[in-house]
Structure formats: C-alpha cells, structure tokens
Design an enzyme around this catalytic site. Structure first.
Site, short mmCIF file in Angstrom:
data_model
loop_
_atom_site.label_atom_id
_atom_site.label_comp_id
_atom_site.label_asym_id
_atom_site.label_seq_id
_atom_site.Cartn_x
_atom_site.Cartn_y
_atom_site.Cartn_z
N CYS A 101 0.83 -1.21 0.00
CA CYS A 101 0.00 0.00 0.00
C CYS A 101 0.86 1.25 0.00
O CYS A 101 0.59 2.20 -0.76
CB CYS A 101 -0.93 -0.01 1.21
SG CYS A 101 -2.05 1.41 1.28
N CYS A 197 -6.26 -3.74 6.90
CA CYS A 197 -7.38 -2.80 6.84
C CYS A 197 -8.56 -3.33 6.04
O CYS A 197 -9.70 -2.99 6.34
CB CYS A 197 -6.91 -1.46 6.28
SG CYS A 197 -6.43 -1.48 4.54
#
Length: 363
Positions: A101, A197
């Site tokens: 990410c 997440c």
C-alpha cells in the site's frame, strides 16, 4: 512548500498535518477512499478507511483551517493491494499488504497525482525519519522504536523519498497523543488500527477462502513424510504458523508442530518442530536501494517483519539478488516477506535497502 497531507482519520496523520501547517507550508488535506463499500463504523481498533474515518479527517482539517478533499483510489487499491495479497497467498507466499500500500498507493499513485497538481511533497503520519547526505535522501528508524515504520517504507525510491515528509519521526506516540489533546483534535484518544485494513474482522483465512475457494491438500511431516491430515488450501497457512493446523495427534516428542514450507502446486503443507524453523541464509530479489546498491559484503541488521524479526547479518549483491547471511538464526521467515537492511551510524539506524524474500536456507 505546497504540501499534500494524507489524512487517514487517525491521530498520527492529523498531528503530522498540524505540524506541516505550523512549519509555514501551504497544506491541503486529502483522505483516500480505498474501499468501494466502506463500513460506517470501525470494529474496535480493527480496520480503517471507514466513513467514520473520513469524517474524522475532515473535522481535523476544519480545525486546522486547511482545504480538504476525498480522493477515490478504491479501484487502484483493489488491483494493487488486495489482488496482489490474494495472489501471493495462492502462490504459497506471505505478503505484507502495508508495504504494498505504501509503495503503490500512498507513494506512487498519491504522490504522482500530487506532483501533477503542483504539490512539492506528500506529508504522512508515519513514524520514520529522513536525513539528506550529499543530496540523497536517507530513510531512518524513528525515535520511538516501538512505533517505528521505516520497515514498511523501505521500498520507496530515492525520488519518492525526496518528495516525502514524516513530521512525527522524532516523536514518541504518547507525546503525539498529548499534542493532539492540546490542539483540541477529537482524534486524540482514537485507538490505532490493527491487522489488515481490508479484513476488519481479522479472519484472514476466511477472507482468502472467499476469494480462492477450496483447494484441498495434505499436511505432511517434513521428517518422516507421514501424512498427518488434510486441509482446504495452502492459502490458509504461513511459515511459522502453529495454531489452527488441524492436526489431532501430537508430535512424537509431544511438542507443537509448526508450518515449515508450502508447496502450492502439489498442495502440500510440510510441518515440523520449532528447531526446524531456524533460518541462517536469505535470498531476496527485486531490491530497492535508497542510494547505491551494496558494492561489497556489508555488515548490517536484517529485519523480516514490521515489528521484530531482526538479526545481525552480512549482505551482498550476487547476480542482481541480495544474499544475506544471518549471524543468528531467525524463525518464521517466509518467501514473499520483505527483508530490510539497516546500518547504525552517528544519526541512528539507516535503511540500506530492501528486497522480497525468494528463498531461505535452514540453520
């Protein structure tokens, strides 16, 4: 400078943005929408990128009196992070989605868009430090070793580091929360997000099974070759795993068994004792160097997990790959993980480079 502050809705990014404002920069806040169907509420301290988080980020920006926008990166995040995560597990490797990410979303997609819009830098709430030597940016551990995030940033290129700001690098988390309280930021006591997440309930195995289905295979004793049981897919395991193996009978010595290796083609999961987990050599590919590649064998510290998993080592580049000889064995080292190399100098721990673990050699 014109600075784009990435605001997740947490306390760290809010204080980082506040410090950028205090430093006299022209700051604009942006929240990244990373899910096409974000949840409305966090589940305890799990998850992030919810509607609640975007509202928290907006409230912080309003208090700081800076412009604020929400940018939709959901499609890019799914392609670059979620699909890569699933594909790596299907191939028997153990990825770190936070590394992906940061590399592909926050410091590629976001930074590229920021530069195109005329910003000079992207500011985040990561706990890491930057220094400059001979005009080259150097990534270092943060002052708060317990919160240090240099590991997940170590894949950033020199050009990306040149346009990055980490205002929290010299701070401790407790001080950041206290500062947020003094500033009147509502997120001062908001819990940190944990785990992955996009898997807010923390059940990685269930998430992967929903994407990959069932691909049955055998659990095999690495020493004797005996079949100990069956499983629904190698994606449900990672090297070093002890719990949830589904083996009813204990080992001959009565001690726990651990996953030693995964063979996705045959569907075989090999298990053995803790002593068989030790690794003394690592071969890694796709290296990223903040400066120049290592020109000779170099003493350093190798780290294979975001928190922990460190050992003194000697690293060198051989035919484009990074060969790392550990002075102390490490356990639970899996292909697909990132290995980051550090060296300590007068200013602290410096990132020498990072690479993806391709294979390991047992101790």
């Amino acid at each position: 400078m014109r600075v784009l502050a990435a605001m997740s809705g947490g306390v760290d990014s809010a204080v980082a943005a506040a410090r950028a404002v205090d430093a006299g920069h022209e700051v604009v806040g942006v929240h990244l929408a990373l899910s096409a169907k974000p949840g409305t509420l966090r589940t305890g301290s799990r998850g992030c990128c919810t509607i609640e988080d975007s509202h928290d980020a907006r409230r912080a920006a309003d208090l700081l009196e800076i412009p604020f926008y929400v940018w939709d990166f959901a499609e890019r995040f799914t392609e670059e992070v979620v699909e890569t995560f699933v594909g790596e597990y299907a191939a028997g490797r153990t990825p770190n989605p936070c590394v992906t990410c940061n590399e592909k979303i926050k410091f590629e997609a976001l930074l590229d868009k920021a530069m195109a819009l005329g910003f000079d830098a992207v500011c985040t709430g990561h706990y890491a430090r930057l220094s400059v030597e001979d005009g080259v940016p150097q990534l270092r551990r943060s002052a708060d070793e317990g919160k240090d995030q240099s590991y997940v940033l170590a894949s950033l290129t020199p050009e990306q580091l040149r346009h990055s700001m980490f205002p929290l690098g010299d701070s401790r988390k407790s001080d950041v929360r206290a500062e947020a309280e003094r500033r009147g930021l509502a997120v001062a006591n908001k819990p940190d997000s944990h785990d992955i997440c996009f898997i807010p309930d923390g059940d990685t195995k269930k998430f992967l099974e929903s994407r990959l289905g069932s691909t049955p295979g055998e659990l095999v004793d690495a020493e004797t070759g005996a079949v100990l049981g069956r499983h629904s897919g190698v994606h449900g395991f990672t090297v070093g795993q002890r719990k949830g193996l589904g083996i009813e009978a204990p080992a001959a010595d009565g001690r726990p068994r651990y996953v030693l290796s995964l063979e996705p083609v045959s569907g075989t999961v090999k298990v053995g004792s803790a002593k068989d987990l030790g690794v003394r050599e690592i071969q890694a590919d796709r290296p990223v160097w903040p400066d120049l590649p290592l020109a000779e064998p170099t003493e350093c510290v190798a780290q294979v997990r975001a928190h922990g998993g460190t050992a003194p080592a000697v690293a060198e580049v051989v035919n484009g790959q990074v060969s790392i000889r550990l002075e102390e064995s490490l356990h639970g080292v899996a292909p697909g993980q990132v290995v980051v190399l550090y060296r300590t100098d007068d200013e602290g721990d410096l990132v020498l480079g990072s690479a993806k673990i391709a294979s390991t050699t047992a101790a």
